[in-house]
Design an enzyme around this catalytic site. Structure first.
Site, short mmCIF file in Angstrom:
data_model
loop_
_atom_site.label_atom_id
_atom_site.label_comp_id
_atom_site.label_asym_id
_atom_site.label_seq_id
_atom_site.Cartn_x
_atom_site.Cartn_y
_atom_site.Cartn_z
N LYS A 112 0.84 -1.20 0.00
CA LYS A 112 0.00 0.00 0.00
C LYS A 112 0.88 1.25 0.00
O LYS A 112 0.59 2.23 -0.70
CB LYS A 112 -0.97 0.00 1.19
CG LYS A 112 -1.88 1.22 1.13
CD LYS A 112 -3.24 1.04 1.76
CE LYS A 112 -4.08 2.30 1.52
NZ LYS A 112 -5.35 2.30 2.22
N GLU B 193 -5.05 9.49 -5.46
CA GLU B 193 -5.80 8.57 -6.33
C GLU B 193 -6.12 9.18 -7.70
O GLU B 193 -7.26 9.27 -8.12
CB GLU B 193 -7.09 8.09 -5.65
CG GLU B 193 -7.64 6.85 -6.35
CD GLU B 193 -8.68 6.06 -5.55
OE1 GLU B 193 -8.55 5.99 -4.31
OE2 GLU B 193 -9.57 5.52 -6.17
N ARG C 77 -3.43 4.32 -7.69
CA ARG C 77 -4.06 3.97 -6.42
C ARG C 77 -5.40 3.25 -6.63
O ARG C 77 -5.85 2.49 -5.77
CB ARG C 77 -4.24 5.22 -5.55
CG ARG C 77 -4.70 4.92 -4.14
CD ARG C 77 -4.52 6.08 -3.18
NE ARG C 77 -5.01 5.71 -1.85
CZ ARG C 77 -4.84 6.42 -0.75
NH1 ARG C 77 -4.18 7.54 -0.79
NH2 ARG C 77 -5.31 6.00 0.40
N HIS D 154 -18.89 -3.45 -3.51
CA HIS D 154 -19.76 -2.38 -3.00
C HIS D 154 -21.19 -2.57 -3.50
O HIS D 154 -22.14 -2.29 -2.76
CB HIS D 154 -19.24 -1.01 -3.45
CG HIS D 154 -18.05 -0.54 -2.67
ND1 HIS D 154 -17.12 0.31 -3.19
CD2 HIS D 154 -17.65 -0.82 -1.41
CE1 HIS D 154 -16.18 0.53 -2.29
NE2 HIS D 154 -16.48 -0.15 -1.20
#
Ligand code: NAD
Ligand code: MG
Length: 375
Positions: A237, A247, A251, A262
């Protein structure tokens, strides 16, 4: 950054570079190391944020350790009810009230003792108090050790969606005390392992194979093996967020399995200890399999790699199929709302095979629907 392979890791300190560098320390007993914790406090005001499950287990020890090292510290405590439903603007505001009540100055330090819920809310309070004070993350779930405590994203949820209000605010330091994992429920441990497996799936086939070999030790909670897995995950990470802190590109790879996941989480209703819905890590496990299957269907990746992923996730006791009762078109409708999409077209993290994830723009809906329908 040093090699990301767990086979060569030395002392468990992972350095995160960038504009505001910080260290992640991974070891047993860190919460009792008052000198190390207190050394992070530049002024005298401390806000310790925790939740109703974690505070009774560990907050007293942290307070005592800080006081023993520096008796002049003024320590306020804010305890949230455990669970995602506490990650609210109301609790953010209540945390701010405690800082105000302490008379906290710009050299104050917020300690986030708990899982990702506590870390995200406490980090956001630290980002906002006087336009930003120090935050030290003390993650107590595997998921928060390998993911949410690293990288500086902080947020709270609102009725319209998760994490919609927040800030980038990197921590001053992260102390991952592996002793705390002993009290973590097995299901939460497995949820964290799904995110650990994700790092192997995205960018490190060797790590993927190591996880396969070490699954018994990891599931049994073996401290040394878990520390190796946490360090390797944090190195992955760290490498990514160093290069792309906000991001804008790379990322996004950390979201492998997350668009599908999700959709499952929102369509099913979020998981909690009071229901049988999939939790985040479990939904990501299913989502990674769907992303792998779609990649194979699109001719990007060998189908055999989907099978290897499924086998590994199942060996870790994680689900690999969409729960019964969720309609493919309803899931697709949720996926259309993903933040990664551009110009009304699906943009997904797919892979060329284990260890080789990539962002694919302009994905057609028909093959996605086929994967969601299990055909
Ligand atoms: P969590 O904070 O809700 O913790 C899970 C449960 O475990 C809670 O009930 C908690 O009280 C309990 N718990 C925590 N530590 C324990 C311990 N040592 N012993 C016993 N029980 C313990 O959930 P989580 O999975 O840690 O984090 C999920 C949150 O993290 C979500 O809100 C998600 O949005 C966020 N997140 C943020 C980022 C980021 O980059 N900021 C990344 C991933 C996830
Ligand atoms: Mg995640």
């Amino acid at each position: 950054m040093s090699s990301a392979s767990p086979l060569h890791s030395g002392p468990r300190i992972v350095a995160v570079g960038g504009e505001r560098p910080y260290d992640i320390a991974i070891a047993p007993g860190l919460l009792a190391d008052g000198a190390a914790l207190a050394a992070q406090v530049r002024g005298k005001h401390v806000l310790l944020v925790s939740d109703s499950t974690v505070a009774p287990l560990y907050a007293g020890a942290v307070r005592e350790a800080l006081h023993a090292a520096r008796s002049e510290l003024v320590i306020g405590t804010f305890v949230l009810p455990a669970g995602e439903s506490s990650k609210t603007l109301a609790n953010f505001s209540a945390a701010i009230d405690v800082l105000a009540g302490l008379g906290a100055t710009r050299d104050a330090c917020v300690f986030a003792l708990g899982g990702g819920v506590v870390g995200d809310l406490a980090g956001f309070a630290a980002a906002c108090w006087m336009r930003g004070v120090d935050c030290v993350q003390l993650p107590t779930t595997l998921l928060s050790m390998v993911d949410s405590s690293v990288g500086g994203k902080t947020a709270v949820d609102i009725a319209q969606g998760k994490n919609l209000v927040g800030a980038f605010h990197p921590p001053r330091a992260v102390f991952a005390d592996t002793d705390t994992l002993r009290t973590l429920p097995a299901r939460e441990l497995r949820a964290g392992l799904a995110e650990v497996i994700k790092y192997g799936a995205i960018r490190d086939e060797r790590f993927f194979r190591w996880l396969q070999a070490e699954r018994t030790a990891l599931l049994a909670g073996d401290a040394e093996t878990l520390a190796l897995a946490i360090a390797a995950s944090c190195e992955h990470k760290a490498e990514i967020v160093e290069r792309d802190p906000l991001e804008k590109g790379e990322r996004a790879l950390l979201n492998l399995g997350h668009t599908f996941g999700h959709a499952i989480e929102t369509e099913q209703g979020y998981g909690s200890p009071d229901n049988d819905n999939l939790n985040h890590g479990e939904a990501v496990a299913v989502g990674m399999v769907l992303a792998a299957r779609l990649s194979a269907d699109l001719g990007m990746a060998p189908a055999a790699d989907t099978e290897r992923l499924e086998t590994l996730l199942q060996a870790f006791g994680l689900p690999t199929a969409i729960p019964a009762g969720l309609a493919p078109d309803a899931l697709l409708a949720r996926m259309r709302l993903d933040k990664k999409n551009q110009a009304g077209r699906l943009r997904l993290v797919l892979w060329r095979g284990i260890g080789q994830a990539e962002v694919v723009a302009d994905v057609d809906e028909q093959p996605v629907l086929a994967v969601l329908g299990g055909c």
